[in-house]
Design an enzyme around this catalytic site. Structure first.
Site, PDB file in Angstrom:
ATOM      1  N   CYS A 113      33.813  43.714  35.786  1.00  0.00           N
ATOM      2  CA  CYS A 113      34.364  43.211  37.041  1.00  0.00           C
ATOM      3  C   CYS A 113      35.164  41.934  36.776  1.00  0.00           C
ATOM      4  CB  CYS A 113      33.192  42.935  37.981  1.00  0.00           C
ATOM      5  SG  CYS A 113      33.445  41.621  39.142  1.00  0.00           S
ATOM      6  N   GLU A 114      36.423  41.921  37.234  1.00  0.00           N
ATOM      7  CA  GLU A 114      37.281  40.774  36.913  1.00  0.00           C
ATOM      8  C   GLU A 114      36.969  39.540  37.757  1.00  0.00           C
ATOM      9  OE1 GLU A 114      41.236  42.226  37.455  1.00  0.00           O
ATOM     10  OE2 GLU A 114      41.307  41.691  39.576  1.00  0.00           O
ATOM     11  N   HIS A 115      36.126  39.708  38.782  1.00  0.00           N
ATOM     12  CA  HIS A 115      35.783  38.540  39.600  1.00  0.00           C
ATOM     13  C   HIS A 115      34.637  37.732  39.008  1.00  0.00           C
ATOM     14  CE1 HIS A 115      37.466  41.183  43.011  1.00  0.00           C
ATOM     15  NE2 HIS A 115      38.402  40.367  42.579  1.00  0.00           N
ATOM     16  N   HIS A 116      33.697  38.423  38.359  1.00  0.00           N
ATOM     17  CA  HIS A 116      32.513  37.736  37.843  1.00  0.00           C
ATOM     18  C   HIS A 116      32.297  37.950  36.349  1.00  0.00           C
ATOM     19  CE1 HIS A 116      31.654  38.472  42.176  1.00  0.00           C
ATOM     20  NE2 HIS A 116      31.073  37.280  42.125  1.00  0.00           N
ATOM     21  N   GLN A 154      37.734  48.212  40.689  1.00  0.00           N
ATOM     22  CA  GLN A 154      37.575  49.663  40.571  1.00  0.00           C
ATOM     23  C   GLN A 154      38.776  50.425  41.138  1.00  0.00           C
ATOM     24  OE1 GLN A 154      33.599  51.072  41.371  1.00  0.00           O
ATOM     25  NE2 GLN A 154      34.393  53.042  42.059  1.00  0.00           N
ATOM     26  N   HIS A 182      28.277  47.995  40.435  1.00  0.00           N
ATOM     27  CA  HIS A 182      28.809  46.690  40.020  1.00  0.00           C
ATOM     28  C   HIS A 182      27.624  45.738  39.912  1.00  0.00           C
ATOM     29  CE1 HIS A 182      33.237  47.352  40.971  1.00  0.00           C
ATOM     30  NE2 HIS A 182      32.631  48.494  41.256  1.00  0.00           N
ATOM     31  N   CYS A 184      27.649  42.725  39.725  1.00  0.00           N
ATOM     32  CA  CYS A 184      27.841  41.526  40.555  1.00  0.00           C
ATOM     33  C   CYS A 184      27.311  41.742  41.971  1.00  0.00           C
ATOM     34  CB  CYS A 184      29.309  41.115  40.588  1.00  0.00           C
ATOM     35  SG  CYS A 184      30.373  42.308  41.395  1.00  0.00           S
TER      36      CYS A 184
HETATM   37  N1  LIG Z   1      37.572  45.345  46.049  1.00  0.00           N
HETATM   38  C1  LIG Z   1      36.771  45.099  45.014  1.00  0.00           C
HETATM   39  N2  LIG Z   1      35.937  44.049  45.106  1.00  0.00           N
HETATM   40  C2  LIG Z   1      35.117  43.831  44.059  1.00  0.00           C
HETATM   41  C3  LIG Z   1      35.091  44.617  42.901  1.00  0.00           C
HETATM   42  N3  LIG Z   1      34.156  44.103  42.058  1.00  0.00           N
HETATM   43  C4  LIG Z   1      33.618  43.057  42.694  1.00  0.00           C
HETATM   44  N4  LIG Z   1      34.187  42.869  43.908  1.00  0.00           N
HETATM   45  C5  LIG Z   1      33.904  41.895  44.979  1.00  0.00           C
HETATM   46  O1  LIG Z   1      34.698  40.757  44.841  1.00  0.00           O
HETATM   47  C6  LIG Z   1      34.185  39.814  45.800  1.00  0.00           C
HETATM   48  C7  LIG Z   1      34.397  38.416  45.326  1.00  0.00           C
HETATM   49  O2  LIG Z   1      34.056  37.626  46.440  1.00  0.00           O
HETATM   50  P1  LIG Z   1      33.893  36.048  46.442  1.00  0.00           P
HETATM   51  O3  LIG Z   1      33.406  35.678  47.796  1.00  0.00           O
HETATM   52  O4  LIG Z   1      35.125  35.398  45.947  1.00  0.00           O
HETATM   53  O5  LIG Z   1      32.782  35.838  45.316  1.00  0.00           O
HETATM   54  P2  LIG Z   1      31.245  35.456  45.488  1.00  0.00           P
HETATM   55  O6  LIG Z   1      31.123  34.166  46.214  1.00  0.00           O
HETATM   56  O7  LIG Z   1      30.614  35.545  44.137  1.00  0.00           O
HETATM   57  O8  LIG Z   1      30.747  36.633  46.421  1.00  0.00           O
HETATM   58  P3  LIG Z   1      29.329  37.328  46.544  1.00  0.00           P
HETATM   59  O9  LIG Z   1      29.316  38.423  45.509  1.00  0.00           O
HETATM   60  O10 LIG Z   1      29.313  37.897  47.935  1.00  0.00           O
HETATM   61  O11 LIG Z   1      28.265  36.299  46.296  1.00  0.00           O
HETATM   62  C8  LIG Z   1      32.730  40.200  46.011  1.00  0.00           C
HETATM   63  O12 LIG Z   1      32.570  40.672  47.326  1.00  0.00           O
HETATM   64  C9  LIG Z   1      32.514  41.329  44.998  1.00  0.00           C
HETATM   65  O13 LIG Z   1      31.562  42.242  45.439  1.00  0.00           O
HETATM   66  C10 LIG Z   1      35.978  45.734  42.842  1.00  0.00           C
HETATM   67  O14 LIG Z   1      36.040  46.487  41.867  1.00  0.00           O
HETATM   68  N5  LIG Z   1      36.790  45.916  43.925  1.00  0.00           N
HETATM   69 ZN   LIG Z   2      32.090  41.038  40.411  1.00  0.00          ZN
END
Ligand SMILES: Nc1nc2c(ncn2[C@@H]2O[C@H](COP(=O)(O)OP(=O)(O)OP(=O)(O)O)[C@@H](O)[C@H]2O)c(=O)[nH]1
Ligand SMILES: [Zn+2]
Length: 225
Positions: A113-116, A154, A182, A184
């Site tokens: 996952c590119e966010h975490h 994804q 995921h 995360c």
């Molecule tokens: N659309 C999409 N979102 C993703 C994917 N993988 C992770 N995410 C979401 O990216 C979002 C990032 O949200 P943020 O609010 O910036 O991060 P955060 O504070 O860590 O959020 P939480 O996970 O809700 O604690 C989260 O809701 C994740 O679940 C993906 O493949 N596609």
């Molecule tokens: Zn993530």
């Protein structure tokens, strides 16, 4: 090597630029450093993170971690950022004139996952209808794996797989469904261990109701991965 140069080389090989926003966002200088230079720099960065966390890097178990993580990033889990590693998926003539859809299902997906930077684990199901060419079965698994080995969302992973198979097979009639967990979402944040994410892309004939239905019937989503 500059990304422009690589894209030009890809064009010369008869490949098209990705046609839409499904491209992974890369810096212009993404390929100027060698893999070894990247490993050395990432090692220093991981070293810094671990020290900041208060870890003692002289400990026997920890001292190799920065180098291990750097090698894993460049050579394994993010190796699909490098276009030179794209699988060569040569096609051959559909001489037996097989006219139905071909489904490669339950392809294992390990992505990040590119966010975490946490794992995405699941299954991809890919299908196409031949327009005169066929591709070796394993090449579909290899294409999935190549794009999975990038920081991903994804949705983009699903589109990249479809666009690459459309290019290789010279047909719009390609579809992909991914069902993945995921970490995360499962192991932190909301900590919902049961939920998984389903994404799909239906190209060409797969947007027709009955063709889509046939594909979905074949894959009968099995969420026990
Ligand atoms: N659309 C999409 N979102 C993703 C994917 N993988 C992770 N995410 C979401 O990216 C979002 C990032 O949200 P943020 O609010 O910036 O991060 P955060 O504070 O860590 O959020 P939480 O996970 O809700 O604690 C989260 O809701 C994740 O679940 C993906 O493949 N596609
Ligand atoms: Zn993530």
């Amino acid at each position: 090597m500059k990304i422009d140069k690589i894209l030009n080389e890809i064009d010369e090989m008869g490949e098209a630029h990705a046609s839409s926003s499904a491209e992974t966002p890369l810096r212009d200088d993404a390929f100027e450093k060698t893999d070894l230079e990247k490993i050395e720099l990432i090692k220093q960065d991981v070293n810094h993170i671990m020290k900041t966390l208060g870890l003692d890097l002289t400990d026997d178990s920890l001292k190799g971690t920065p180098q291990r993580v750097a090698k894993m990033f460049v050579n394994e889990i993010f190796s699909g950022l490098d276009p030179k590693r794209k699988p060569k998926a040569s096609t051959f003539a559909n001489k037996y004139k097989y006219g139905e859809m071909l489904v490669e299902k339950n392809i294992t997906v390990y992505s990040t996952c590119e966010h975490h930077l946490l794992p995405i684990v699941g299954k991809a199901h890919v299908a196409y209808i031949s327009n005169g060419s066929v591709v070796g079965l394993s090449k579909m698994n290899r294409i999935v794996d190549y794009y999975a080995k990038r920081p991903q969302v994804q949705e983009r992973l699903t589109m990249q797989i479809v666009q690459e198979l459309q290019r290789v097979l010279k047909t719009d009639d390609v579809a992909c469904v991914i069902d993945a967990k995921h970490l995360c979402v499962n192991s932190r944040g909301i900590r919902d261990i049961e939920s998984s994410t389903v994404t799909s892309e239906f190209g060409g004939a797969f947007s027709k109701k009955e063709v889509k239905r046939e594909f979905l019937d074949y894959i009968k989503l099995d969420t026990t991965f």
